[in-house]
Scaffold this active site. Structure first.
Site, PDB file in Angstrom:
ATOM      1  CE  LYS A  83      56.041  81.081  25.754  1.00 26.29           C
ATOM      2  NZ  LYS A  83      56.851  80.669  24.599  1.00 26.29           N
TER       3      LYS A  83
HETATM    4  O1  G3P Z   1      56.766  80.030  21.302  1.00 32.06           O
HETATM    5  C1  G3P Z   1      55.437  79.777  21.070  1.00 32.06           C
HETATM    6  C2  G3P Z   1      54.985  79.850  19.633  1.00 32.06           C
HETATM    7  O2  G3P Z   1      55.525  80.951  18.996  1.00 32.06           O
HETATM    8  C3  G3P Z   1      55.114  78.560  18.891  1.00 32.06           C
HETATM    9  O3  G3P Z   1      54.835  78.686  17.533  1.00 32.06           O
HETATM   10  O4  G3P Z   1      55.057  77.748  15.253  1.00 32.06           O
HETATM   11  O5  G3P Z   1      55.015  76.183  17.238  1.00 32.06           O
HETATM   12  O6  G3P Z   1      52.967  77.370  16.501  1.00 32.06           O
HETATM   13  P1  G3P Z   1      54.441  77.421  16.591  1.00 32.06           P
END
Ligand code: G3P
Length: 214
Positions: A83
């Site tokens: 990633k």
């Molecule tokens: O893994 C990346 C993403 O899905 C993070 O989500 O909820 O931290 O905006 P969030």
């Protein structure tokens, strides 16, 4: 549409995997910090039982450092996806890793042109963050629609991985658009089972079947 689970909580991944809901896993440094374990330890634990793609985020700001991280992670298992953040250094790293046949997932994508740039650099996946866009009053799903259309226009093979998912509605909308993958936090994944009519229906059927129970 494939379902990835967006967590580094090994017990939660196991639980959802037993239900057949895990096609892959995505992690990030914040999720690993939350799991309270060392980065390498937790990723290797996940890799010991998940055979689908597992995204592991690089932890360096330079392209050279990201490539070094990526090569190191890719030696842990064949299903590791590296990633990489969406910026100029990140795109340099994606190009290099792609030349080395190492799969990449470009993260923190917030615009359709960022997704196009990532695809041109050779990314395997792009991760647009729908929830974080909704949070600032923009349309997360509007972004997915635009990326989907652009990729269709040019027959781009890079997969759209919908991230920052906050609700079952996000998953439904992503599936209707035709996104390749949604990465879903465990609590949202568990909500997919529930419907009040299912619950009351099960209750009634079990009640009526009581007399025949051996
Ligand atoms: O893994 C990346 C993403 O899905 C993070 O989500 O909820 O931290 O905006 P969030």
């Amino acid at each position: 549409m494939e379902f990835f689970v967006d967590t580094a909580d090994v017990q939660q991944i196991k639980r959802l995997n037993d239900m057949g809901l895990v096609d892959g896993v995505t992690t990030n440094p914040s999720l690993i910090k939350k799991a309270g374990k060392d980065h390498e330890t937790v990723v290797k634990e996940i890799l010991s039982f998940i055979k689908g793609p597992v995204s592991v985020e690089t932890i360096d700001e330079t392209a050279e450092g990201m490539v070094k991280d990526g090569i190191r992670f890719s030696k842990w298992a064949k299903n590791v996806v590296v990633k990489i953040p969406m910026n100029a250094e990140g795109m340099k790293a994606v190009r290099k890793l792609s030349d080395l046949k190492i799969k990449t997932n470009v993260t923190l994508v917030f615009s359709p042109l960022q997704a196009l740039i990532a695809a041109k650099a050779g990314a395997t996946y792009v991760s647009p963050f729908v929830g974080r866009l909704d949070d600032i009053g923009e349309s997360g799903m509007g972004l997915i629609e635009q990326i989907h259309e652009i990729f269709k226009n040019y027959s781009i093979k890079t997969k759209i991985l919908v991230a920052s998912v906050r609700s079952p509605t996000h998953i439904l909308e992503a599936a209707l658009i035709g996104a390749d993958v949604s990465t879903v936090p465990p609590d949202v994944m568990l909500k997919l089972f529930s419907h009040p009519l299912t619950d009351s229906g099960i209750k009634t059927f079990l009640e009526d079947a009581k007399q025949w129970k051996k």
